[in-house]
Enzyme design. Structure first.
Site: not given
Length: 764
Positions: A304-306
């Protein structure tokens, strides 16, 4: 609580890793505190090197995960089964701390390789041994080449340099690239990272670049793709969109990711931190379990993204839980933000102890991780790449490919009276002017590493002619006092090359544009220099997104306009090669350039490519073509209705659902490309399909294929296209069904130069 348990059990079928500290294998020191930075060592080895186990005082024969005769899945399970819960929790961040007592070293998952090996992620660094790596043009310019073999070749070079740096302890093996989001607004700040606005083009780029990064020659299609060896691991991001209709999701936003997974066999997908229609993307079972893992059959892991936990808890407030419950429920769905490492570990272990998370769910996603690392040779070594070293980074061959990529992507937007190319015999004194005339760092864009070297425009043109340089103004151009000196040098030059455009202070991640104009007084700089220039003025635009150049297009004193994107470390040389005719430009804009008033006319709904120019002219002629396709239906395949415009003709069998057919039917045609000009040149042959007339709320046309060909002056070349009917002719209804319509489709070649009808008939 039972609901939370079931919900979390579903999500732990995926693998997600999170962002923390910095490391490169192998550092065998004890696990540091989250706030410290582990030491990076330069000695290279591999996990099951017997000498490592001897140094650790371990008997390698007692660990089944070290038995290379066993399948990767069996070995990964054995490795995870030997960990305690606390040790497992230590492996779920982007920095996996390892387990020294069983011989498992640390590993940093986060590295970037968008258009060259980058030091943006903590898994990669440059130093005296490896001071830089080849920095190719940013993706938007490389995409403008429409050259699939080039895209793959760049990926191969990037992965070669990455493996060489890994061997020297300067890089990892997992790269969270490429960015394959479809551009849907010309003001978007991240256009430079992407292949443009057309879903098919974006997907083609993704599949080819990923193949270049990942494929091990001779082992591209092994029987068991879950154990297929990898050169490096790529990651297609950011899956997949904002709030959109099901029709738009299928037709536009999911298509590149589907091609990346199915055609590119990517080993990782990154889901974005935002919500889609109210549900966080990384928490959507339909998008993840049903689509990526189910329908597309991903062979790898999902990340998943930041900042996702921060966004989830403090921004979205999804499920309105306390921090402890929220972390427990979605821990393995979202990457955490920087500085939340201790929270992640604390609540993960607590969640298991409190019965909110099954420990075997943690085991599942850890298995995804270690299988990928085994495919990369992290555990067993890789004989194919062990010899790579310093000499394989920034080699002459790689630098020349960077030049080629820039040349092939550059687009000629205007060329009045065949002003270009210039002759070095006739144009000996040049005025080189503008904020980008001496560009270096701006040419490599963002997510870049340290380049091998720079070839600035000023350096490149100075090697050909006598050059007088004036900056005119900087990129923001808030001060017009330097315009007058620029005008003076243009008055006395045989030709003036004027470099204008944007940079990362105008368009970048988290920085969208507010208009489509050149900043500050740049337009004034153009007009005033053009008014006094003695010789022809060539305008060079350095940008990712389009700018309104109507004034320049209509100014008779501006003889030629070139768009060069952000052309990478060798940009200056590539631009001078174009201007002086060493290379005939053949790039095409991969996104629409709008006029300035576009910003008042949202939403964006049109995706046509704009007209381009060349030093030579091309004609097309269809030589052979299939004009119809008869598809036999059985009793289980039913006709489906489509939404038609009022009064439109409605066939007796309007369409059939793609999923109800084998979708093996193909059609083909051949086109002859004729170079009717006086110079050798490259042409990108674009092919579009238009659905039958009368179908409502669908695309006007869509790109279904392209081919870049080199044709000598006065010569011709035949290009054969073969298309799958379902992939190339289907439409997506507003209910999300993908259907193949019957009736008269239209196949178009080029910008509408030629076309032919194509009939689809269903028969029982």
């Amino acid at each position: 609580m039972a609901t939370n348990f079931s919900f979390l059990s579903f999500f732990l079928a995926f693998l997600f890793v999170s962002t923390a500290a910095r490391d490169v294998p192998f550092d065998e020191s004890p696990s540091p505190s989250p706030s410290s930075t582990p030491k990076i060592k330069s000695n290279f080895t591999y996990v099951i090197d017997p000498s490592r186990f001897d140094d650790l005082g371990l008997d390698i024969t007692t660990f089944s995960y070290c038995d290379t005769s066993l399948p990767f899945t069996v070995r990964a399970k054995d490795l995870v089964d030997q960990m305690t819960l606390s040790e497992k929790v230590q492996q779920i961040g982007d920095l996996a701390y390892g387990v020294p007592r069983i011989g498992l070293p640390k590993y940093e998952w986060w590295s970037e390789a968008l258009h060259g090996v980058s030091d943006v992620g903590p898994g990669t660094h440059f130093d005296e041994l490896i001071p830089g790596a080849t920095s190719f043009p940013t993706v938007i310019l490389t995409a403008a080449s429409f050259n699939e073999s080039l895209w793959k070749n760049i990926g191969q070079v990037v992965s070669t340099e990455a493996r060489a740096m890994y061997n020297l302890g300067r890089a990892g093996l997992t790269y969270w690239s490429p960015n394959i989001n479809v551009v849907r607004d010309p003001r978007w700040g991240r256009i430079t990272e992407t292949p443009g606005e057309d879903p098919y083009t974006v997907g083609s780029y993704a599949a080819n670049y990923v193949r270049g990064l990942q494929d091990v020659e001779g082992q591209e299609n092994t029987k068991d793709l879950n154990s297929r060896p990898l050169k490096v691991s790529a990651c297609c991001k950011h899956y997949a969109a904002y709030d959109v209709t099901e029709q738009d999701m299928l037709e536009t936003f999911l298509r590149p990711f589907e091609m990346c997974v199915k055609d590119g066999d990517v080993s990782s997908v990154m889901c974005s931190y935002n919500r889609v229609n109210g549900i966080p993307t990384c928490a959507d079972p339909k998008l993840l379990k049903d689509t990526i893992r189910g329908e597309w059959d991903l062979h790898g892991y999902i990340v998943s993204d930041c900042d996702s936990i921060e966004v989830l808890m403090d921004g979205a407030k999804w499920l309105d839980d306390t921090h402890e419950d929220a972390v427990a429920q979605i821990l393995f769905i979202f990457r955490i933000g920087f500085g939340l490492w201790s929270v992640l570990h604390h609540f993960t272990e607590n969640a298991v102890m409190q019965g909110k998370v099954r420990e075997n769910e943690i085991d599942k996603f850890l298995n995804y991780l270690y299988v990928v690392l085994m495919r990369l040779g992290f555990f067993d070594g890789s004989h194919s790449f062990i010899s790579l070293g310093k000499e394989n980074v920034c080699s002459d061959e790689h630098i020349e490919l960077a030049v080629k990529a820039a040349r092939e992507g550059i687009v000629l937007l205007k060329n009045d009276n065949d002003t270009l190319p210039l002759s070095s015999n006739n144009f000996k004194n040049l005025a080189v002017i503008g904020p980008h005339a001496n560009a270096t760092k701006v040419m490599v864009g963002n997510y870049a590493g340290i380049p091998c070297q720079y070839s600035s425009p000023l350096d490149a043109f100075s090697a050909i002619a006598n050059v007088t340089y004036e900056i005119g103004c900087d990129v923001m151009c808030k001060n017009e006092t330097l315009i007058f000196p620029a005008m003076q040098v243009a008055k006395n030059a045989d030709a003036t090359i004027l470099f204008v455009g944007l940079d990362l202070s105008v368009e970048a991640e988290s920085l969208d544009r507010v208009d489509l104009l050149l900043p500050g007084y740049q337009t004034q700089l153009i007009n005033q220099v053009a008014a006094v220039a003695k010789g022809p003025l060539i305008l060079v635009i350095m940008s990712a997104g389009g700018v309104d150049i109507s004034v320049a297009k209509n100014n008779p004193n501006i003889k030629a306009i070139i768009w060069v994107g952000y052309p990478g470390e060798e940009g200056g040389r590539a631009i001078s090669d174009i201007v002086f005719g060493k290379y005939n430009p053949g790039g095409r804009l991969p996104l629409t350039w709008h006029k300035a008033d576009y910003v008042d006319q949202l939403p964006m709904t049109s995706m046509p490519l704009r007209q381009v120019e060349y030093y030579t002219k091309f004609n097309y002629q269809i030589t052979t073509s299939q004009r119809s396709l008869d598809i036999k239906l059985d009793k289980y395949q039913h006709c489906r209705d489509l939404t038609f415009e009022d009064g439109a003709y409605r066939p007796s069998c309007p369409a059939v659902l793609d999923d109800d057919m084998s979708c093996n039917d193909e059609f083909e045609f051949e086109v002859e490309v004729q170079n009717v000009g006086s110079k050798d040149g490259n042409e990108v042959v674009m092919v579009y399909s238009k659905p039958p007339t009368g179908i409502a709320r669908t695309h006007a046309k869509q790109v279904i294929g392209f081919n870049r060909v080199s044709v000598p002056a006065g010569g011709s070349k035949k290009v054969k296209f073969t298309f799958n009917a379902c992939k190339s002719l289907s439409v997506v209804e507003n209910n999300g069904y993908k259907l193949l319509p019957s009736g008269g489709h239209t196949i178009m070649v080029g910008d509408g130069e030629i076309s032919f009808p194509f009939q689809v008939n269903f028969q029982y």
